[in-house]
Design a protein around this motif. Sequence first.
Motif, short mmCIF file in Angstrom:
data_model
loop_
_atom_site.label_atom_id
_atom_site.label_comp_id
_atom_site.label_asym_id
_atom_site.label_seq_id
_atom_site.Cartn_x
_atom_site.Cartn_y
_atom_site.Cartn_z
N LEU A 1 0.84 -1.19 0.00
CA LEU A 1 0.00 0.00 0.00
C LEU A 1 0.87 1.24 0.00
CD1 LEU A 1 -2.86 1.25 0.32
CD2 LEU A 1 -2.58 0.98 2.78
N THR A 2 0.62 2.13 -0.89
CA THR A 2 1.31 3.39 -1.18
C THR A 2 2.46 3.15 -2.15
OG1 THR A 2 3.01 3.49 0.55
CG2 THR A 2 0.81 4.28 1.14
N ARG A 3 2.76 4.20 -2.90
CA ARG A 3 3.81 4.11 -3.92
C ARG A 3 5.18 3.80 -3.33
NH1 ARG A 3 3.99 8.94 -8.13
NH2 ARG A 3 1.85 8.16 -8.35
N PRO A 4 5.58 4.37 -2.18
CA PRO A 4 6.90 4.03 -1.64
C PRO A 4 7.09 2.55 -1.38
CG PRO A 4 6.10 6.03 -0.61
CD PRO A 4 4.96 5.48 -1.43
N THR A 5 6.04 1.84 -0.95
CA THR A 5 6.17 0.42 -0.70
C THR A 5 6.44 -0.33 -2.00
OG1 THR A 5 4.64 0.62 1.15
CG2 THR A 5 5.09 -1.59 0.35
N THR A 6 5.71 0.01 -3.04
CA THR A 6 5.94 -0.63 -4.34
C THR A 6 7.34 -0.34 -4.85
OG1 THR A 6 3.59 -0.45 -4.88
CG2 THR A 6 5.11 -0.81 -6.70
N MET A 7 7.76 0.92 -4.71
CA MET A 7 9.10 1.29 -5.16
C MET A 7 10.18 0.58 -4.35
SD MET A 7 8.36 5.37 -5.65
CE MET A 7 10.08 5.80 -5.88
N ALA A 8 9.95 0.42 -3.06
CA ALA A 8 10.93 -0.25 -2.21
C ALA A 8 11.07 -1.72 -2.58
CB ALA A 8 10.51 -0.13 -0.74
N GLU A 9 9.96 -2.36 -2.87
CA GLU A 9 10.01 -3.77 -3.26
C GLU A 9 10.74 -3.94 -4.59
OE1 GLU A 9 9.61 -7.84 -3.43
OE2 GLU A 9 9.37 -6.46 -1.74
N ILE A 10 10.43 -3.10 -5.55
CA ILE A 10 11.11 -3.18 -6.85
C ILE A 10 12.60 -2.87 -6.69
CG2 ILE A 10 11.27 -2.14 -9.15
CD1 ILE A 10 8.23 -1.67 -8.98
N GLY A 11 12.89 -1.83 -5.92
CA GLY A 11 14.28 -1.45 -5.73
C GLY A 11 15.09 -2.52 -5.04
N ARG A 12 14.50 -3.17 -4.05
CA ARG A 12 15.22 -4.23 -3.33
C ARG A 12 15.56 -5.39 -4.24
NH1 ARG A 12 12.81 -7.47 1.82
NH2 ARG A 12 11.58 -8.36 0.15
N ARG A 13 14.70 -5.64 -5.22
CA ARG A 13 14.94 -6.75 -6.15
C ARG A 13 15.95 -6.39 -7.23
NH1 ARG A 13 8.96 -9.29 -7.56
NH2 ARG A 13 8.39 -9.91 -5.42
N LEU A 14 15.93 -5.13 -7.69
CA LEU A 14 16.67 -4.79 -8.90
C LEU A 14 17.94 -3.97 -8.66
CD1 LEU A 14 13.70 -3.82 -11.27
CD2 LEU A 14 14.83 -6.04 -11.04
N LEU A 15 17.98 -3.19 -7.59
CA LEU A 15 19.09 -2.26 -7.41
C LEU A 15 20.21 -2.87 -6.56
CD1 LEU A 15 17.20 1.09 -6.72
CD2 LEU A 15 18.21 0.31 -8.87
N PRO A 16 21.44 -2.49 -6.83
CA PRO A 16 22.54 -2.91 -5.96
C PRO A 16 22.42 -2.23 -4.60
CG PRO A 16 23.33 -1.34 -7.59
CD PRO A 16 21.92 -1.67 -7.97
N THR A 17 23.08 -2.80 -3.60
CA THR A 17 22.99 -2.28 -2.24
C THR A 17 23.43 -0.82 -2.16
OG1 THR A 17 23.35 -4.48 -1.32
CG2 THR A 17 23.77 -2.60 0.13
N ALA A 18 24.47 -0.45 -2.89
CA ALA A 18 24.94 0.93 -2.84
C ALA A 18 23.86 1.91 -3.29
CB ALA A 18 26.19 1.08 -3.71
N ALA A 19 23.10 1.53 -4.31
CA ALA A 19 22.02 2.40 -4.79
C ALA A 19 20.90 2.50 -3.76
CB ALA A 19 21.49 1.89 -6.12
N LEU A 20 20.55 1.37 -3.14
CA LEU A 20 19.52 1.40 -2.11
C LEU A 20 19.95 2.27 -0.93
CD1 LEU A 20 18.33 -2.33 -2.04
CD2 LEU A 20 17.02 -0.34 -2.80
N ASP A 21 21.23 2.16 -0.54
CA ASP A 21 21.73 2.98 0.56
C ASP A 21 21.65 4.47 0.22
OD1 ASP A 21 22.24 0.66 1.90
OD2 ASP A 21 24.42 0.76 1.73
N TRP A 22 21.92 4.81 -1.03
CA TRP A 22 21.86 6.20 -1.46
C TRP A 22 20.44 6.73 -1.33
CZ3 TRP A 22 19.41 8.79 -5.56
CH2 TRP A 22 19.85 10.09 -5.79
N PHE A 23 19.47 5.95 -1.76
CA PHE A 23 18.07 6.37 -1.65
C PHE A 23 17.66 6.48 -0.19
CE2 PHE A 23 17.58 4.94 -6.11
CZ PHE A 23 16.94 6.05 -6.61
N ALA A 24 18.13 5.55 0.65
CA ALA A 24 17.78 5.59 2.07
C ALA A 24 18.33 6.85 2.74
CB ALA A 24 18.32 4.34 2.77
N ARG A 25 19.54 7.24 2.39
CA ARG A 25 20.12 8.44 2.98
C ARG A 25 19.34 9.68 2.55
NH1 ARG A 25 24.99 5.79 1.61
NH2 ARG A 25 25.18 7.04 -0.30
N ARG A 26 18.86 9.71 1.34
CA ARG A 26 18.09 10.86 0.85
C ARG A 26 16.72 10.95 1.52
NH1 ARG A 26 19.25 13.59 -3.77
NH2 ARG A 26 17.05 13.75 -4.31
N SER A 27 16.21 9.82 1.97
CA SER A 27 14.89 9.83 2.61
C SER A 27 14.93 10.51 3.96
CB SER A 27 14.36 8.41 2.77
OG SER A 27 15.14 7.69 3.70
#
Length: 272
Positions: free
Chosen positions: A246-272
């Motif tokens: 539920l909500t766009r961030p949850t969908t984006m987080a699930e897709i990102g966790r599957r497709l993005l490398p850890t460094a990219a996920l960490d970058w998005f987390a820091r920006r949040s």
Amino acid sequence: MRTVLITGCSSGIGLDAARHLARAGWRVIATCRGDADLDARRAERMLALPLDLSDPESVAVCADKALALGPIDALVNNAAFALPGAVEDLPREGLRAIFEANLFGTHDLTRRLIPHFRQQGAGRIVNVSSVLGLVGIPWRGAYVATKFALEGLTDVLRIEMRGTGISVILIQPGPITSRIRANSIPHFERWIDWQASPRAGQYRDSLLRRLYEPGGPDRFELPASAAAAVILRALESPRPRARYRLTRPTTMAEIGRRLLPTAALDWFARRS
């Protein structure tokens, strides 16, 4: 009339779910910690029971009283609180306190209802997780840890309950209008000595403002009614899904966790 026991019905998702399900014809057993909230739920013609998930005796008494009211068809584990702060500033006792409520108490209550569901040959267990059960972000380490743990426990329980007639379902909301931020302040003040932290400047510039200064809704935030509608769908669907995001961030987080490398996920987390 179908009966559902819902935890955390003082405000937010739990309160809206209780009202939404009552309007849909469910008999609602709403649990709260405070007497005023219990009286308010009774004034809305709901059954109401006191429950403090961090207290094993309270969990046991609540489960016994709920079962004494008659057959229960579903359990919605919604109650949880947040303890904001940097992980390095989080004392062991604070981490234990949030796990007692968000995970151990929830698990205890669930175990006490499973024999009843087994005897009936059917039941629904809905665990309300979070986008923070998928990805971690700064200042939310304690809450993230409980939701990651809840997700894992729920996955295994779902697999183990196959063939029993008991469905186990995860709700994964992102930003939802609630009082969780305001309710987290007493826990923050009790457990986090931010002034002694090497991150004191970061607390002043970031977390303290978010906690204490009024602000508008988060980006992509939805009202609690959106989560309540998803909970109703999970309870009434003939073939419920294992997960409802539920909500766009949850969908984006699930897709990102599957497709993005850890460094990219960490970058998005820091920006949040």
